[in-house]
Scaffold this motif. Structure first.
Motif, PDB file in Angstrom:
ATOM      1  N   SER A 167     -41.400  13.192  17.898  1.00  0.00           N
ATOM      2  CA  SER A 167     -41.691  14.052  16.743  1.00  0.00           C
ATOM      3  C   SER A 167     -41.062  15.428  16.862  1.00  0.00           C
ATOM      4  CB  SER A 167     -43.200  14.240  16.580  1.00  0.00           C
ATOM      5  OG  SER A 167     -43.850  13.023  16.379  1.00  0.00           O
TER       6      SER A 167
ATOM      7  N   ASP B  90     -43.773  20.273  14.344  1.00  0.00           N
ATOM      8  CA  ASP B  90     -44.441  20.746  13.137  1.00  0.00           C
ATOM      9  C   ASP B  90     -45.945  20.613  13.341  1.00  0.00           C
ATOM     10  OD1 ASP B  90     -42.044  21.249  11.772  1.00  0.00           O
ATOM     11  OD2 ASP B  90     -41.947  19.190  11.010  1.00  0.00           O
ATOM     12  N   ASP B  91     -46.699  21.491  12.696  1.00  0.00           N
ATOM     13  CA  ASP B  91     -48.158  21.466  12.838  1.00  0.00           C
ATOM     14  C   ASP B  91     -48.759  20.139  12.388  1.00  0.00           C
ATOM     15  OD1 ASP B  91     -48.216  24.010  13.900  1.00  0.00           O
ATOM     16  OD2 ASP B  91     -48.700  24.986  11.993  1.00  0.00           O
ATOM     17  N   HIS B  92     -48.130  19.448  11.418  1.00  0.00           N
ATOM     18  CA  HIS B  92     -48.695  18.180  10.932  1.00  0.00           C
ATOM     19  C   HIS B  92     -48.665  17.092  12.009  1.00  0.00           C
ATOM     20  CE1 HIS B  92     -44.440  17.275  10.140  1.00  0.00           C
ATOM     21  NE2 HIS B  92     -44.800  16.017  10.273  1.00  0.00           N
ATOM     22  N   ALA B  93     -47.871  17.259  13.038  1.00  0.00           N
ATOM     23  CA  ALA B  93     -47.804  16.277  14.127  1.00  0.00           C
ATOM     24  C   ALA B  93     -49.097  16.264  14.948  1.00  0.00           C
ATOM     25  CB  ALA B  93     -46.608  16.568  15.024  1.00  0.00           C
ATOM     26  N   LEU B  94     -49.919  17.289  14.782  1.00  0.00           N
ATOM     27  CA  LEU B  94     -51.176  17.376  15.541  1.00  0.00           C
ATOM     28  C   LEU B  94     -52.117  16.211  15.272  1.00  0.00           C
ATOM     29  CD1 LEU B  94     -52.370  21.082  15.648  1.00  0.00           C
ATOM     30  CD2 LEU B  94     -51.712  19.595  17.537  1.00  0.00           C
ATOM     31  N   ASP B  95     -52.111  15.685  14.050  1.00  0.00           N
ATOM     32  CA  ASP B  95     -53.024  14.583  13.719  1.00  0.00           C
ATOM     33  C   ASP B  95     -52.811  13.391  14.654  1.00  0.00           C
ATOM     34  OD1 ASP B  95     -54.206  16.029  11.694  1.00  0.00           O
ATOM     35  OD2 ASP B  95     -52.948  15.162  10.124  1.00  0.00           O
TER      36      ASP B  95
ATOM     37  N   ARG C 202     -58.925  20.714  17.574  1.00  0.00           N
ATOM     38  CA  ARG C 202     -58.867  19.515  16.734  1.00  0.00           C
ATOM     39  C   ARG C 202     -60.208  19.276  16.054  1.00  0.00           C
ATOM     40  NH1 ARG C 202     -59.418  16.142  21.867  1.00  0.00           N
ATOM     41  NH2 ARG C 202     -61.551  15.501  21.665  1.00  0.00           N
TER      42      ARG C 202
ATOM     43  N   ASN D  21     -53.873  14.305  18.200  1.00  0.00           N
ATOM     44  CA  ASN D  21     -55.330  14.381  18.360  1.00  0.00           C
ATOM     45  C   ASN D  21     -55.949  13.018  18.629  1.00  0.00           C
ATOM     46  OD1 ASN D  21     -55.750  17.146  18.168  1.00  0.00           O
ATOM     47  ND2 ASN D  21     -55.816  17.087  15.945  1.00  0.00           N
TER      48      ASN D  21
END
Length: 95
Positions: A54, A14-19, A93, A22
Protein backbone atom coordinates in the motif's frame (compact mmCIF):
# COMPACT_ATOMS: atom_id res chain seq x y z
CA UNK A 1 1.50 8.90 7.32
CA UNK A 2 5.01 7.47 7.67
CA UNK A 3 5.32 3.85 8.81
CA UNK A 4 8.67 2.33 9.75
CA UNK A 5 9.29 -1.39 9.59
CA UNK A 6 12.25 -1.93 11.89
CA UNK A 7 15.36 -3.03 10.02
CA UNK A 8 13.76 -2.27 6.66
CA UNK A 9 12.95 1.42 6.37
CA UNK A 10 10.07 3.85 6.12
CA UNK A 11 7.00 3.80 3.89
CA UNK A 12 4.54 6.57 3.04
CA UNK A 13 0.92 5.42 3.37
CA UNK A 14 -2.39 7.17 2.87
CA UNK A 15 -4.47 7.46 6.03
CA UNK A 16 -7.21 5.26 4.50
CA UNK A 17 -4.77 2.31 4.59
CA UNK A 18 -5.21 2.26 8.38
CA UNK A 19 -8.47 0.29 8.13
CA UNK A 20 -6.72 -2.78 6.68
CA UNK A 21 -3.82 -2.40 9.10
CA UNK A 22 -6.18 -2.17 12.08
CA UNK A 23 -7.78 -5.51 11.28
CA UNK A 24 -4.39 -7.20 11.11
CA UNK A 25 -3.28 -5.45 14.29
CA UNK A 26 -6.32 -6.92 16.07
CA UNK A 27 -5.38 -10.39 14.80
CA UNK A 28 -1.83 -9.95 16.13
CA UNK A 29 -3.19 -8.97 19.56
CA UNK A 30 -5.52 -11.98 19.65
CA UNK A 31 -2.72 -14.33 18.62
CA UNK A 32 -0.49 -12.96 21.38
CA UNK A 33 -3.28 -13.27 23.96
CA UNK A 34 -3.78 -16.92 23.02
CA UNK A 35 -0.11 -17.74 22.44
CA UNK A 36 -0.99 -18.82 18.89
CA UNK A 37 2.30 -18.72 16.99
CA UNK A 38 0.78 -19.69 13.62
CA UNK A 39 -1.93 -17.01 13.79
CA UNK A 40 0.67 -14.48 14.98
CA UNK A 41 3.03 -15.22 12.10
CA UNK A 42 0.24 -15.04 9.52
CA UNK A 43 -1.08 -11.73 10.89
CA UNK A 44 2.36 -10.13 11.21
CA UNK A 45 3.34 -11.22 7.69
CA UNK A 46 0.04 -9.82 6.41
CA UNK A 47 0.49 -6.53 8.25
CA UNK A 48 3.98 -5.97 6.87
CA UNK A 49 2.97 -7.07 3.36
CA UNK A 50 0.07 -4.60 3.46
CA UNK A 51 2.41 -1.75 4.39
CA UNK A 52 4.81 -2.70 1.60
CA UNK A 53 2.09 -3.03 -1.05
CA UNK A 54 0.00 0.00 0.00
CA UNK A 55 2.91 2.32 0.62
CA UNK A 56 5.81 3.80 -1.24
CA UNK A 57 9.36 3.96 0.06
CA UNK A 58 10.05 7.12 2.02
CA UNK A 59 13.19 9.00 1.01
CA UNK A 60 16.21 7.27 2.55
CA UNK A 61 18.02 10.49 3.45
CA UNK A 62 14.96 12.01 5.12
CA UNK A 63 14.99 12.68 8.85
CA UNK A 64 11.19 12.61 9.10
CA UNK A 65 9.81 10.96 12.22
CA UNK A 66 7.71 7.82 11.79
CA UNK A 67 4.04 7.94 12.77
CA UNK A 68 4.00 4.17 13.35
CA UNK A 69 6.81 1.75 14.13
CA UNK A 70 6.25 -1.91 13.32
CA UNK A 71 8.39 -4.92 14.19
CA UNK A 72 10.53 -6.68 11.59
CA UNK A 73 9.19 -9.77 9.85
CA UNK A 74 11.36 -12.07 11.94
CA UNK A 75 10.17 -10.68 15.29
CA UNK A 76 9.05 -13.25 17.83
CA UNK A 77 5.70 -13.33 19.57
CA UNK A 78 7.40 -12.25 22.82
CA UNK A 79 9.24 -9.37 21.14
CA UNK A 80 6.01 -8.03 19.68
CA UNK A 81 4.21 -8.50 23.00
CA UNK A 82 6.75 -6.09 24.51
CA UNK A 83 6.08 -3.54 21.75
CA UNK A 84 2.30 -3.56 22.19
CA UNK A 85 0.72 -0.55 23.79
CA UNK A 86 -2.78 -0.33 25.22
CA UNK A 87 -4.05 0.17 21.67
CA UNK A 88 -1.97 -2.50 19.94
CA UNK A 89 0.76 -1.69 17.46
CA UNK A 90 -1.44 0.91 15.77
CA UNK A 91 -2.70 3.56 18.23
CA UNK A 92 -5.96 5.39 17.71
CA UNK A 93 -7.91 2.66 15.98
CA UNK A 94 -11.63 2.23 16.43
CA UNK A 95 -12.67 -0.78 18.52
Amino acid sequence: MIVRILGEGQYDLDDHALDALNGLDTQIELAIEHGDEEMFRTALDGLLASVRSSGTHHELDSLDESDLILPPGDATLDEVRQMLGDEGLIPGRAE
